[in-house]
Scaffold this active site. Structure first.
Site, PDB file in Angstrom:
ATOM      1  N   THR A  54       0.827  -1.195   0.000  1.00  0.00           N
ATOM      2  CA  THR A  54       0.000   0.000   0.000  1.00  0.00           C
ATOM      3  C   THR A  54       0.864   1.250   0.000  1.00  0.00           C
ATOM      4  O   THR A  54       0.420   2.318  -0.429  1.00  0.00           O
ATOM      5  CB  THR A  54      -0.959  -0.005   1.206  1.00  0.00           C
ATOM      6  OG1 THR A  54      -1.714  -1.213   1.202  1.00  0.00           O
ATOM      7  CG2 THR A  54      -1.929   1.167   1.166  1.00  0.00           C
ATOM      8  N   TYR A 142       3.271 -11.841   6.605  1.00  0.00           N
ATOM      9  CA  TYR A 142       2.188 -11.335   5.769  1.00  0.00           C
ATOM     10  C   TYR A 142       1.858 -12.411   4.746  1.00  0.00           C
ATOM     11  O   TYR A 142       2.604 -12.660   3.805  1.00  0.00           O
ATOM     12  CB  TYR A 142       2.622 -10.037   5.090  1.00  0.00           C
ATOM     13  CG  TYR A 142       1.570  -9.348   4.251  1.00  0.00           C
ATOM     14  CD1 TYR A 142       0.226  -9.731   4.278  1.00  0.00           C
ATOM     15  CD2 TYR A 142       1.919  -8.281   3.435  1.00  0.00           C
ATOM     16  CE1 TYR A 142      -0.719  -9.093   3.510  1.00  0.00           C
ATOM     17  CE2 TYR A 142       0.973  -7.629   2.649  1.00  0.00           C
ATOM     18  CZ  TYR A 142      -0.335  -8.027   2.694  1.00  0.00           C
ATOM     19  OH  TYR A 142      -1.281  -7.391   1.936  1.00  0.00           O
ATOM     20  N   LYS A 170      -0.234 -11.165   9.483  1.00  0.00           N
ATOM     21  CA  LYS A 170      -1.255 -10.396   8.781  1.00  0.00           C
ATOM     22  C   LYS A 170      -1.892 -11.336   7.763  1.00  0.00           C
ATOM     23  O   LYS A 170      -1.228 -11.798   6.837  1.00  0.00           O
ATOM     24  CB  LYS A 170      -0.634  -9.177   8.092  1.00  0.00           C
ATOM     25  CG  LYS A 170      -1.636  -8.368   7.268  1.00  0.00           C
ATOM     26  CD  LYS A 170      -0.952  -7.237   6.518  1.00  0.00           C
ATOM     27  CE  LYS A 170      -1.937  -6.517   5.601  1.00  0.00           C
ATOM     28  NZ  LYS A 170      -1.277  -5.449   4.805  1.00  0.00           N
ATOM     29  N   VAL A 210      -4.792  -4.850  10.188  1.00  0.00           N
ATOM     30  CA  VAL A 210      -3.883  -4.000   9.419  1.00  0.00           C
ATOM     31  C   VAL A 210      -4.695  -3.594   8.199  1.00  0.00           C
ATOM     32  O   VAL A 210      -4.869  -4.374   7.266  1.00  0.00           O
ATOM     33  CB  VAL A 210      -2.586  -4.719   9.028  1.00  0.00           C
ATOM     34  CG1 VAL A 210      -1.719  -3.799   8.166  1.00  0.00           C
ATOM     35  CG2 VAL A 210      -1.814  -5.162  10.268  1.00  0.00           C
TER      36      VAL A 210
END
Length: 299
Positions: A54, A142, A170, A210
């Site tokens: 992001t 992640y 995550k 998150v």
């Protein structure tokens, strides 16, 4: 000094995966990053993830990544966790990024599954272990097989959780059954990485989020989480349903594109995108405006 962490919530509960603001000519906007970081923490975030996808990490240089971490830590590091993305599909490069993030003052690392290469589970185990060994920082895995091409299997999660610095995951796998087993067996602090599944993941043991939509609805995410923790399932569900247009609208196309557009609509720092990402068309911007308004976002 970062906020106090606990084993159950090593990075707090509500984190936003922050975009990287750029100036009109495409340069890193450190002042804008500090202003955006302060705005997000003021809105109720316990932490920020910088230099993730992001944050357009594929198109920011290593030196820019270190500068961004340092700037955000200077702005909010005394009252929020600053977690730095350090994962790539090159383990050696990932170790360099991890060490640079620690030197810049990050409080933790986000390590994505190596993408495109499609390594076997043993490769994932060695990759993540090497990152965790590279610094003194706690690590959040992640797991996003839709982008990386390879999931982190539950058995691999369990083995990775034995490392003292691998403390969280995550989850953007989109599989509540696998998440349930992995949470139960690994003991890792579990964070939703898929905004549409924030509430369902809480129900199977996640401790927080998150989030991408946290750029525009952090207070609502905090209220949803608090309602769930207080046992008010009805209220949590009402908030979830109210936010459905936001969850949908922010992901009609690539999330960085819509997030920077939403920030622009609110007069907040974001700036342009770096190719291959491109701005929304006027029609897409109109649709995003409708989606956000339907979810109660003030523009």
């Amino acid at each position: 000094m970062a906020p106090t962490s606990t084993p159950q919530t090593p990075f707090g509960r509500v984190l936003t995966a922050m975009v990287t603001p750029f100036t009109a000519d495409g340069a890193l906007d450190l002042d804008g990053a500090q202003r955006l970081a302060a705005h997000l923490v003021d809105a109720g975030n316990d932490g920020l993830v910088v230099n993730g996808t992001t944050g357009e990490s594929p198109t920011t240089r290593d030196a820019e990544k270190a500068q961004l971490v340092r700037a955000v830590v200077d702005a909010v590091g005394d009252r929020a966790f600053v977690v730095a993305g350090a994962g790539t599909n090159d383990t050696r490069h990932s170790l360099e990024l991890a060490r640079a993030a620690q030197d810049a003052g990050a409080h933790g690392l986000l390590a994505v599954t190596p993408y495109y290469s499609k390594p076997p589970q043993e490769g994932l185990l060695r990759h993540f272990t090497a990152i965790a060994d590279a610094t003194d920082l706690p690590v959040m895995l992640y797991d996003i097989p839709g982008r990386s091409g390879v999931p982190i299997n539950t058995e691999t999660m369990v083995r990775l959780a034995e490392h003292p610095r691998i403390v969280a995951n995550k989850d953007a796998k989109g599989d509540l059954g696998r998440a349930s087993w992995a949470i139960a067996r690994s003991g890792l602090a579990w964070y939703s990485g898929d905004d549409m599944l924030n509430l369902p993941l809480l129900s199977v043991g996640a401790v927080g989020f998150v989030s991408v939509v946290g750029h525009v609805v952090t207070p609502e995410l905090r209220a949803l989480l608090d309602a769930h923790l207080n046992g008010d399932v009805t209220k949590a569900t009402e908030i979830h349903q109210k936010l459905l247009p936001v969850f949908t609208g922010m992901f009609r196309t690539q999330g960085v594109i819509t997030t920077k557009a939403a920030l622009g609509l609110q007069g907040l720092p974001g700036g342009p995108l770096r190719l291959p990402l491109v701005e929304l068309s006027p029609e897409e911007t109109e649709q995003l405006t409708r989606d956000l308004a339907a979810g109660g976002v003030q523009l």
